[in-house]
Design an enzyme around this catalytic site. Sequence first.
Site, PDB file in Angstrom:
ATOM      1  N   HIS A 126       0.809  -1.211   0.000  1.00 51.18           N
ATOM      2  CA  HIS A 126       0.000   0.000   0.000  1.00 51.18           C
ATOM      3  C   HIS A 126       0.846   1.267   0.000  1.00 51.18           C
ATOM      4  O   HIS A 126       0.469   2.277  -0.590  1.00 51.18           O
ATOM      5  CB  HIS A 126      -0.965  -0.019   1.183  1.00 51.18           C
ATOM      6  CG  HIS A 126      -2.020  -1.071   1.055  1.00 51.18           C
ATOM      7  ND1 HIS A 126      -2.092  -2.159   1.893  1.00 51.18           N
ATOM      8  CD2 HIS A 126      -3.007  -1.232   0.144  1.00 51.18           C
ATOM      9  CE1 HIS A 126      -3.101  -2.927   1.520  1.00 51.18           C
ATOM     10  NE2 HIS A 126      -3.663  -2.386   0.469  1.00 51.18           N
ATOM     11  N   CYS A 173      -8.392  -1.698 -12.552  1.00 48.54           N
ATOM     12  CA  CYS A 173      -7.941  -0.561 -11.737  1.00 48.54           C
ATOM     13  C   CYS A 173      -6.753  -0.922 -10.857  1.00 48.54           C
ATOM     14  O   CYS A 173      -6.467  -0.253  -9.873  1.00 48.54           O
ATOM     15  CB  CYS A 173      -9.088  -0.027 -10.873  1.00 48.54           C
ATOM     16  SG  CYS A 173      -9.820  -1.240  -9.786  1.00 48.54           S
TER      17      CYS A 173
END
Length: 754
Positions: free
Chosen positions: A365, A680
């Site tokens: 992340h 995405c």
Amino acid sequence: MPLSAASSAREILTGLHEVMAKRGSAQAKLDKVVDLIADAMQSEVCSIYLLRDKALELSATHGLRKEAVHVTRLAMGEGLVGTIADEGRVLNLAEAAAHPNFAYRPETGEERFHSFAGVPIIRREMAIGVLAVQHADPRRYDDVEIEALQTVAMVLSELLGSARLVDGARSSQRDAGMQRMAGLKLVTGMAKGIAVFHQPRVVVEHTVAEDTEAERARVYAAFRKMRDQIDHMTREAEFGTAGEHYEILETYKMFAYDEGWARRINEAIDSGLTAEAAIERVQQRTRARMQDIDDPILKERMHDLEDLSNRLMRIVSGRMGTAAQTGLSRDAILIARNLGPAELLEYDRRRLKGVVLEEGSLTAHVTIVARAMGVPVVGRIGDIRHIVAEGDSILVDGDTGAVIVRPSRALVNAFDQRMAMSQKRRAEYAAIRNQPADTKDGRHVTLMVNAGLAEDAAMLEAAGADGIGLFRTEFQFLVAATLPGRESQLRLYKQVLDAAGDKPVVFRTVDIGGDKALPYLSDERDESENPAMGWRALRLSLERKALMKAQARALIDAAAGKVLRVMFPMVSEPWEYEEARALFEEQIEWARAAKRAMPSRVEFGAMLEVPSLAEMLDQLLPRVDFLSIGTNDLTQFLFAADRADPRLAERYDWLSPAILRFLRRVVVQAREAGVPVRVCGEMAGRPLEALALIGIGIDNFSITPAAVGPVKAMVRSIDAAAVTAKVEALLAKPPPKLRKSLGDWAKRQGFILG
């Protein structure tokens, strides 16, 4: 020579400071120091060897021949002294000549001394010399004598360094001139700046205590605070009660509550050290003992022990903040073992130019956030914190994965030229930003961006993007100290929609939990050994319905008069999507009954990240308005490969036939159902990977803003029909290296791949 380690060390420390504080030549001071140590320890010989010009030079002695001073030199690893400095460990020998590394130096007159004990003089984790004692009688030295020697060596290192009596630091990697390292390319781009440590190492500035009891009180208070922190960690959701997390936490707790550790620090304070110096002294001893342990599991725990000692050091010194809290004053390259997304977002984006990580992976992340911020990142530079010093000049090349520390002027000039070329490429991308992403044979590709910050929406025009295909609503949760309320969420969502204007925005409901755990949303029942497959995303939201209701109402109010597009993450089975959609529709009915301003239309979509959902598409597709494929999580689930594990960072390729075949089946089924499909994940932001996706029928991407230009240039250079035929052929009979085969073919066709 009977002595108390504490009393003898304290006597020597007091004398050391008096000697070093007086006027006189460097040699006169060193001569007095060895006399002082020899007298206090009742030693026949005391010698100091200092690292100068990459060799250990006898710099002062009591008991050996004075003519040998500045004459006797030993290379690192040579003789007993060289072994001590090279390995950073103690030697305690009853018969020195019996050691296999013994090197006789006749000019010293040491042949009449049999016993030998030596300890390294360490400064900033590097050996800068050796302190040794010798006796004529063969015997091993007592533990208390060795302990006293080590304590004296620690203080001596600070005195030698501050008095500039040693230039051995030149031999350390930190000051060894230019260093070039190769790492893992995480975020492309080029950056230069000065090194800034995310958690700056506390440098012990004062080693000798003025008030022993005051230092003891500081340590006791720090232990209490540290133990409270460790206890708090056990209550956080990211730590379960099984598996590796539990074992690590138990190790932390064991040492945090280890009275033996506290006692050793106390004893170091008794010898006259400050609280910081005492912690550092015990930490040095722990490092030395760990070198003798062969168990690989215990060796791995060395990092945990270092972290715990560093935590105690930061508490006792009052330096708890990260570099983000203290602020960046110049263009900076951030150095860290690893980072969380919230930690990265705390930094001033105007000053943060690049990041270098000891760990890191392509789909972690923090990497995703860095891409959104446009900050180049290189990972897997394992020894970076020992090579770089705070304030060093650093060049980061995220395009090649290279990191250059203390570069030469010529290299900086060449780097600047490459940066200028990179800017030229960006100018070329800017020239086509208002042009459609159409292939040469007329196929249109929609290029949207992934976002998570309010200001990202304002970048749509600059990027030449068609909208926001994925707005990560969890970023607001990650940077907040408490759960964001409906009003604060409403303000953010409205700001994003207003900035996007007529361009579409797809809001993904909060994807938190698991590896994005929030302290204010912990759950003692969460025992996930694998956080990515644990209590997170839609699973968390469906259990914490109040959380989803608040978000639903904020989104509905923010989208008044506009199209609201909502996407649910990590849908594993159709019933999860149905339950989430029903909850949103209940809030729509509530808003309508309350006569609130409504969205003109609401569209619902699901993210396909969990492979099981692909087997239930016939049930799901009739109920969704669109489908988004999240290739980051999908890849790790397909390959059972933890995306946060640096060992697997490059193990599985996005251009694997397994992934492309899986995605093609999904695309075909969705097309037959008339449901648009968007990719995405980070996969779509790379020109060659995007080329392959076009080849299997995908023409809607959501990528980072920086990737829009390169992908658009690629799209405008290709013939989609030819690409489709080539990819179909490669998937029908996959070559050993599909990536190379496709890339070589694309280059022969003249396609622009960046």
